[in-house]
Motif scaffolding. Sequence first.
Motif: not given
Length: 506
Positions: A470-471, A473, A410-414, A378, A381, A386
Motif C-alpha cells: 500500500t505504500y 512497490d 508509484t509507492d503503491n503497488d495496487y 506522504c 504520494r 498516486w
Amino acid sequence: MKKLLKWWNWLDNNILYLFLYIFIFLIPLYFKFPFIDIEYTYIYIRLEDLFVGVFYLLFVIQLIRGKVRLQTKFLLPVLLFWVSVFISFFVGHFILDTVPVFQLGFLHALRRVEYMTIFFVAMSLVTSKKILLRLLMLYITTVFLVSLYGIGQRLFDLPAVQTANPEYARGLILHLTPEARISSTFGGHFDLSAYMALSIPVTIGFYLYTKSKLALLVIALAISNLVYTVQRISFVAYAFTSTIFLFIVKRFLLFLFIVIVSGVMIFISGDLTERFAQTFQLKQIFVNKQTGSVDIDQTINVKELPAGNYEISLLKSKNQKSRSESEKKEIEALANKKALEEAKLKGISVNSAEFKNLVNQIASVIVIEDTILCDISCSTRLQVEWPRAIAAFISSPFFGTGASSLTEATDNDYLRWLGEFGAIGTILFLYILSAILVYHLKSRKRLDEKEKQLYLGFIFGVLALLINATYIDVFEASKVAFSFWLLAGIFTGYLLTIEKGKNIKS
C-alpha cells in the motif's frame, strides 16, 4: 571412468537443486552491481539476471529430458497475466505513446516473467518434506547473513550499493552517514524493510516447527534491521501480522520476546518513533490570499522529515488583529523575503519607498493558518505519484499505459498495477495472490499441527507484504519479488506433494 560417470549422473540428477541453493543465497546477498548498460534507459542487466537465465534454461532442458516434472498449479492465470502485461506494453508503446523507449518498456514487462518463473521452478523441485526443510533452512540462513551485514553497516561502516536513483544504480560504493537508513545488501532501505517484513513471520514459523535457537537469533537480528530501515509501513506490517500470528498459535512467551526486542531496538535507535511522530505535523503556514501560495514555517535538517504542503485538516486562520508581536515579525520577515525576490526581477532598489510599499502590500495579504500537514513522503504520494497512477488508469482502464510508464516508483503497488496494467492485469495479479493464499489456507487441514504453524508463518509473511504494497512497490523490487515467489513455490510444492500422495520423508 566409472567414478567419472557416477559423478556425472549425480550432477545430472542434482544440478537443478544446486542452482536453486545458489539462487537462494545469491539473490538476497549479491550487491546490485551493473553488468550491461541498456542504452537510453536507467536499467542495467546484472550478473544475477544472467545466472537466473541460465537456471531457467537448465530447468527447461531437464523438463524436456524428463528429469523433472513441471507443476502446473496456477500456471493458466500466470500465463494470462504475462500476456496482459505485454499487451499493456504494446498498447503503451505503439498506440498511446506512454512508453516511448521500446527496450525500457519491454524489459520492465519481461522482468515480471523473470520474477514469477522461480515459483514454478521451486514448486516443481520440492518433492519431500526433507527438501522443504532444507530449502527453508537455507532461506533462514540468508536472512541471518543479510541481517548481520545490516548491523555491520550501522556499527562498522560496511559499504552499501543502492539503486535509489540512476546515479547510484551505476554501482557506486557508498558509505552511509550516521543519519542514513541501512540497506544491507539490498538496493535501498525500502527493499530491505519489505524483505524483513516478509521474512520475520516465515522465520517465526520455522522456529515454531524446529525450535532452533538460531531462528530466535535471526528473528532478533531481522527486527533490528527492520527498525534501522526506519520504514513505518514495514514496521506496522510486521507488528500487525506477527502479533496476530502468535496469538492464533498461543505462543505468548515468544510474543513477549519479540515485543522486548522490538522495544529495545526502537529505544536504541530513536529514529522510528521520530518518523512516526513526523507523519502528521501541526504547522503554522502563511497563505497569500491573492495567489493562494503557501509558505511553511519549518527548519529542514537531515534528522527531521519535513512536512509537505498537502493539508489534512485546516484549523481557524488568524486575522491581523489577533496576531501576536512574534507572528507579525514572522510575516514581515516573509514579506521582506518575497519583496526582495520581486524587487530583483523588477529592478527596484531596496532602499526606495517603492520597495517599502511592496513589503507592506505583500504583508497585508498574508494570512496565518494553523494546519495539520502530512510529511513530505506522504505528501508526494498524495499529490504526485498516486494521482498520476489514477490518471493513467482513467486514460486506459483496460490495459493501462504500459510497464515503466509511471517512472521508477508509484509507492503503491495496487495503484501501479492499475496505472500500468489496467483493470485486466490488476485483477489477474490479485487473483493469483489470493488464489495462492486460499489454496494454502484450505490445504492446511492435510498438515499436522507443527506443519500448520510453519505454513502460518508463510501466510502471514504474504499478508505483511500485501500491507507493505500500500505504500511501497514491493512486487517490483527484484530481491523482494524473487524472495516472495521463491517461498510461494517452496510451500506450494510441498502441499502438492502431499495432495498427490508422493513419498514424504519426515
